[in-house]
Scaffold this motif. Structure first.
Motif, PDB file in Angstrom:
ATOM      1  N   GLY A 100       0.791  -1.296  -0.081  1.00  0.00           N
ATOM      2  CA  GLY A 100       0.217   0.096  -0.029  1.00  0.00           C
ATOM      3  C   GLY A 100       0.868   1.376  -0.019  1.00  0.00           C
ATOM      4  N   VAL A 101       2.182   1.123  -0.266  1.00  0.00           N
ATOM      5  CA  VAL A 101       3.252   2.248  -0.027  1.00  0.00           C
ATOM      6  C   VAL A 101       2.554   3.491  -1.304  1.00  0.00           C
ATOM      7  CG1 VAL A 101       4.902   1.293   0.782  1.00  0.00           C
ATOM      8  CG2 VAL A 101       4.701   1.387  -1.883  1.00  0.00           C
ATOM      9  N   GLY A 102       2.847   4.598  -1.004  1.00  0.00           N
ATOM     10  CA  GLY A 102       2.224   5.324  -2.228  1.00  0.00           C
ATOM     11  C   GLY A 102       2.851   6.832  -1.871  1.00  0.00           C
ATOM     12  N   PRO A 103       2.402   7.633  -2.737  1.00  0.00           N
ATOM     13  CA  PRO A 103       2.953   9.109  -2.603  1.00  0.00           C
ATOM     14  C   PRO A 103       2.172  10.075  -1.603  1.00  0.00           C
ATOM     15  CG  PRO A 103       1.690   8.825  -4.741  1.00  0.00           C
ATOM     16  CD  PRO A 103       1.613   7.616  -3.956  1.00  0.00           C
ATOM     17  N   LEU A 104       2.861  10.932  -0.916  1.00  0.00           N
ATOM     18  CA  LEU A 104       2.371  11.870  -0.099  1.00  0.00           C
ATOM     19  C   LEU A 104       2.912  13.287  -0.648  1.00  0.00           C
ATOM     20  CD1 LEU A 104       3.911  10.652   3.277  1.00  0.00           C
ATOM     21  CD2 LEU A 104       1.450  10.811   2.618  1.00  0.00           C
ATOM     22  N   LYS A 105       1.932  14.227  -0.376  1.00  0.00           N
ATOM     23  CA  LYS A 105       2.314  15.441  -0.860  1.00  0.00           C
ATOM     24  C   LYS A 105       2.309  16.646   0.165  1.00  0.00           C
ATOM     25  CE  LYS A 105      -2.425  16.543  -2.616  1.00  0.00           C
ATOM     26  NZ  LYS A 105      -2.620  15.676  -1.623  1.00  0.00           N
ATOM     27  N   ARG A 106       2.981  17.726   0.276  1.00  0.00           N
ATOM     28  CA  ARG A 106       2.970  18.521   1.177  1.00  0.00           C
ATOM     29  C   ARG A 106       1.528  18.857   1.631  1.00  0.00           C
ATOM     30  NH1 ARG A 106       7.415  23.380   1.478  1.00  0.00           N
ATOM     31  NH2 ARG A 106       7.350  23.618   3.943  1.00  0.00           N
ATOM     32  N   GLY A 107       1.471  19.079   2.939  1.00  0.00           N
ATOM     33  CA  GLY A 107       0.187  19.373   3.710  1.00  0.00           C
ATOM     34  C   GLY A 107      -0.737  18.285   4.148  1.00  0.00           C
ATOM     35  N   ASP A 108      -0.127  16.835   3.560  1.00  0.00           N
ATOM     36  CA  ASP A 108      -1.233  15.726   3.762  1.00  0.00           C
ATOM     37  C   ASP A 108      -1.299  15.655   5.301  1.00  0.00           C
ATOM     38  OD1 ASP A 108      -1.912  15.120   1.202  1.00  0.00           O
ATOM     39  OD2 ASP A 108      -0.156  13.429   0.841  1.00  0.00           O
ATOM     40  N   GLN A 109      -2.497  15.196   5.839  1.00  0.00           N
ATOM     41  CA  GLN A 109      -3.044  14.868   7.016  1.00  0.00           C
ATOM     42  C   GLN A 109      -2.703  13.509   7.224  1.00  0.00           C
ATOM     43  OE1 GLN A 109      -3.753  17.228   9.567  1.00  0.00           O
ATOM     44  NE2 GLN A 109      -3.149  18.695   7.556  1.00  0.00           N
ATOM     45  N   LEU A 110      -1.935  13.129   8.252  1.00  0.00           N
ATOM     46  CA  LEU A 110      -1.585  11.679   8.382  1.00  0.00           C
ATOM     47  C   LEU A 110      -2.108  11.231   9.851  1.00  0.00           C
ATOM     48  CD1 LEU A 110       2.226  12.221   7.719  1.00  0.00           C
ATOM     49  CD2 LEU A 110       0.542  11.283   6.119  1.00  0.00           C
ATOM     50  N   ARG A 111      -2.519   9.943   9.764  1.00  0.00           N
ATOM     51  CA  ARG A 111      -2.948   9.234  10.967  1.00  0.00           C
ATOM     52  C   ARG A 111      -2.240   7.693  11.092  1.00  0.00           C
ATOM     53  NH1 ARG A 111      -7.565   6.816  14.374  1.00  0.00           N
ATOM     54  NH2 ARG A 111      -8.771   6.423  12.643  1.00  0.00           N
ATOM     55  N   VAL A 112      -1.534   7.434  12.200  1.00  0.00           N
ATOM     56  CA  VAL A 112      -1.160   6.138  12.368  1.00  0.00           C
ATOM     57  C   VAL A 112      -1.942   5.616  13.479  1.00  0.00           C
ATOM     58  CG1 VAL A 112       0.910   6.596  11.203  1.00  0.00           C
ATOM     59  CG2 VAL A 112       0.682   6.404  13.635  1.00  0.00           C
ATOM     60  N   PHE A 113      -2.252   4.343  13.357  1.00  0.00           N
ATOM     61  CA  PHE A 113      -3.129   3.714  14.712  1.00  0.00           C
ATOM     62  C   PHE A 113      -2.772   2.186  14.707  1.00  0.00           C
ATOM     63  CE2 PHE A 113      -7.080   2.606  12.448  1.00  0.00           C
ATOM     64  CZ  PHE A 113      -7.033   3.406  11.448  1.00  0.00           C
ATOM     65  N   SER A 114      -2.970   1.642  15.828  1.00  0.00           N
ATOM     66  CA  SER A 114      -2.979   0.120  16.141  1.00  0.00           C
ATOM     67  C   SER A 114      -3.873  -0.202  17.388  1.00  0.00           C
ATOM     68  CB  SER A 114      -1.354  -0.172  16.528  1.00  0.00           C
ATOM     69  OG  SER A 114      -1.344  -1.760  16.798  1.00  0.00           O
ATOM     70  N   ASP A 115      -4.747  -1.105  17.186  1.00  0.00           N
ATOM     71  CA  ASP A 115      -5.504  -1.356  18.204  1.00  0.00           C
ATOM     72  C   ASP A 115      -4.698  -2.046  19.395  1.00  0.00           C
ATOM     73  OD1 ASP A 115      -7.854  -0.263  17.317  1.00  0.00           O
ATOM     74  OD2 ASP A 115      -8.299  -2.220  16.329  1.00  0.00           O
ATOM     75  N   ALA A 116      -3.908  -3.098  18.873  1.00  0.00           N
ATOM     76  CA  ALA A 116      -2.832  -3.744  19.857  1.00  0.00           C
ATOM     77  C   ALA A 116      -2.091  -2.862  20.538  1.00  0.00           C
ATOM     78  CB  ALA A 116      -2.039  -4.803  18.983  1.00  0.00           C
ATOM     79  N   LEU A 117      -1.567  -1.858  20.113  1.00  0.00           N
ATOM     80  CA  LEU A 117      -0.412  -1.126  20.725  1.00  0.00           C
ATOM     81  C   LEU A 117      -1.344   0.111  21.576  1.00  0.00           C
ATOM     82  CD1 LEU A 117       2.299  -0.480  18.444  1.00  0.00           C
ATOM     83  CD2 LEU A 117       2.016  -1.948  20.338  1.00  0.00           C
ATOM     84  N   LYS A 118      -2.755   0.104  21.303  1.00  0.00           N
ATOM     85  CA  LYS A 118      -3.732   1.231  21.770  1.00  0.00           C
ATOM     86  C   LYS A 118      -2.983   2.531  21.567  1.00  0.00           C
ATOM     87  CE  LYS A 118      -5.239  -1.256  25.684  1.00  0.00           C
ATOM     88  NZ  LYS A 118      -4.797  -2.521  25.506  1.00  0.00           N
ATOM     89  N   LEU A 119      -2.370   2.804  19.932  1.00  0.00           N
ATOM     90  CA  LEU A 119      -1.736   3.983  19.854  1.00  0.00           C
ATOM     91  C   LEU A 119      -2.838   4.708  18.650  1.00  0.00           C
ATOM     92  CD1 LEU A 119       0.970   5.346  19.746  1.00  0.00           C
ATOM     93  CD2 LEU A 119       1.659   3.715  17.999  1.00  0.00           C
ATOM     94  N   ASN A 120      -2.654   6.056  18.634  1.00  0.00           N
ATOM     95  CA  ASN A 120      -3.368   6.763  17.690  1.00  0.00           C
ATOM     96  C   ASN A 120      -2.854   7.970  17.694  1.00  0.00           C
ATOM     97  OD1 ASN A 120      -5.262   8.117  16.046  1.00  0.00           O
ATOM     98  ND2 ASN A 120      -6.960   7.891  17.343  1.00  0.00           N
ATOM     99  N   ALA A 121      -2.098   8.181  16.597  1.00  0.00           N
ATOM    100  CA  ALA A 121      -1.365   9.546  16.553  1.00  0.00           C
ATOM    101  C   ALA A 121      -1.332  10.261  15.021  1.00  0.00           C
ATOM    102  CB  ALA A 121       0.223   9.261  16.824  1.00  0.00           C
ATOM    103  N   ASN A 122      -1.353  11.657  15.325  1.00  0.00           N
ATOM    104  CA  ASN A 122      -1.672  12.480  14.128  1.00  0.00           C
ATOM    105  C   ASN A 122      -0.466  13.178  13.759  1.00  0.00           C
ATOM    106  OD1 ASN A 122      -4.677  12.215  13.416  1.00  0.00           O
ATOM    107  ND2 ASN A 122      -4.662  12.578  15.400  1.00  0.00           N
ATOM    108  N   GLY A 123      -0.312  13.407  12.328  1.00  0.00           N
ATOM    109  CA  GLY A 123       0.913  14.308  11.931  1.00  0.00           C
ATOM    110  C   GLY A 123       0.387  15.177  10.569  1.00  0.00           C
ATOM    111  N   ARG A 124       1.189  15.737  10.071  1.00  0.00           N
ATOM    112  CA  ARG A 124       1.256  16.044   8.793  1.00  0.00           C
ATOM    113  C   ARG A 124       2.644  16.143   8.042  1.00  0.00           C
ATOM    114  NH1 ARG A 124       1.681  21.947   8.549  1.00  0.00           N
ATOM    115  NH2 ARG A 124       2.460  22.770  10.575  1.00  0.00           N
ATOM    116  N   LEU A 125       2.482  16.316   6.537  1.00  0.00           N
ATOM    117  CA  LEU A 125       3.672  16.029   6.123  1.00  0.00           C
ATOM    118  C   LEU A 125       4.110  17.731   5.836  1.00  0.00           C
ATOM    119  CD1 LEU A 125       5.908  14.448   4.741  1.00  0.00           C
ATOM    120  CD2 LEU A 125       4.871  14.694   2.555  1.00  0.00           C
TER     121      LEU A 125
END
Ligand code: ZN
Length: 218
Positions: free
Chosen positions: A193-218
């Protein structure tokens, strides 16, 4: 030998790091296939420089107008000095997080064609984006889901059970090459599923197993 190098001031979510950053390539068969790569017989290892790290939440990176590929990965923080395979016990990993191994894919393709090292495609300011770390205590590293959303759309959804070289196999392999130190980081490879990002994209990574939910942007 002293390994007190610290990338940034210590914070709860940003432990003291050693400066060593190992990355594993082609660790999920579906991703190796999407890039037309062979399935490797042993782990593919490359490095990022410590100055490539930044927090996921920290905003735009140094390169202004280039397209990057996102590679969502489980990232391990080594917790002990590991001198040999017999040192690789359940406490070898102190903490884990999700990270993005940002890649200049066009540059990497050119380097691959010339059989040259990938360094400038993989190590540049902001190429190692990290969510906050969570303790690895009680976490089964073979049972971690990981997802990346870009602008609210799921782009990568993987699971560590699909790794060709599971986390402890990676540690066993790396420690045959050199000692591993507390604060070493290991990017463990990306699912498809790798693919391009561009400046200003909003990012969210999450994992139920890790109880992790984090936001960012490029
Ligand atoms: Zn990667």
């Amino acid at each position: 030998m002293s390994h007190s190098y610290q990338v940034e001031p210590a914070r709860a979510d940003w432990p003291q790091l050693s400066g060593n950053i190992y990355c594993i390539g082609r660790n999920y068969a579906d991703h190796a296939k999407e890039l037309g790569n062979e399935i490797p017989a042993e782990p593919v290892v490359f490095l990022k420089a410590p100055s490539s790290l930044r927090r996921l939440a920290e905003g735009p990176i140094a390169f202004a107008d280039e397209t990057y590929h996102h590679e969502l990965e489980l990232v391990l923080l080594v917790g002990r000095h590991l001198k040999s395979q017999s040192d690789v016990g359940p406490d070898a990993v102190a903490a884990v997080t999700l990270g993005l191994d940002l890649t200049r894919r066009g540059v990497q393709d050119q380097l691959k064609k010339k059989s040259l090292p990938w360094t400038i495609a993989k190590s540049f300011a902001g190429s190692g984006m990290l969510a906050p770390f969570v303790s690895a205590q009680g976490v089964d590293l073979t049972r971690i889901d990981l997802q990346l959303e870009v602008n609210g759309e799921v782009k990568q959804a993987g699971h560590t059970k699909d790794m060709m070289f599971p986390c402890y196999t990676i540690l066993h392999y790396l420690v045959t090459l050199q000692n591993l130190y507390p604060g070493d980081l290991i990017f463990t490879g990306t699912p498809s599923g790798v693919g391009p990002l561009k400046r200003g994209d909003q990012l969210r990574v999450f994992s139920d197993a890790l109880k992790l939910n984090a936001n960012g942007r490029l």
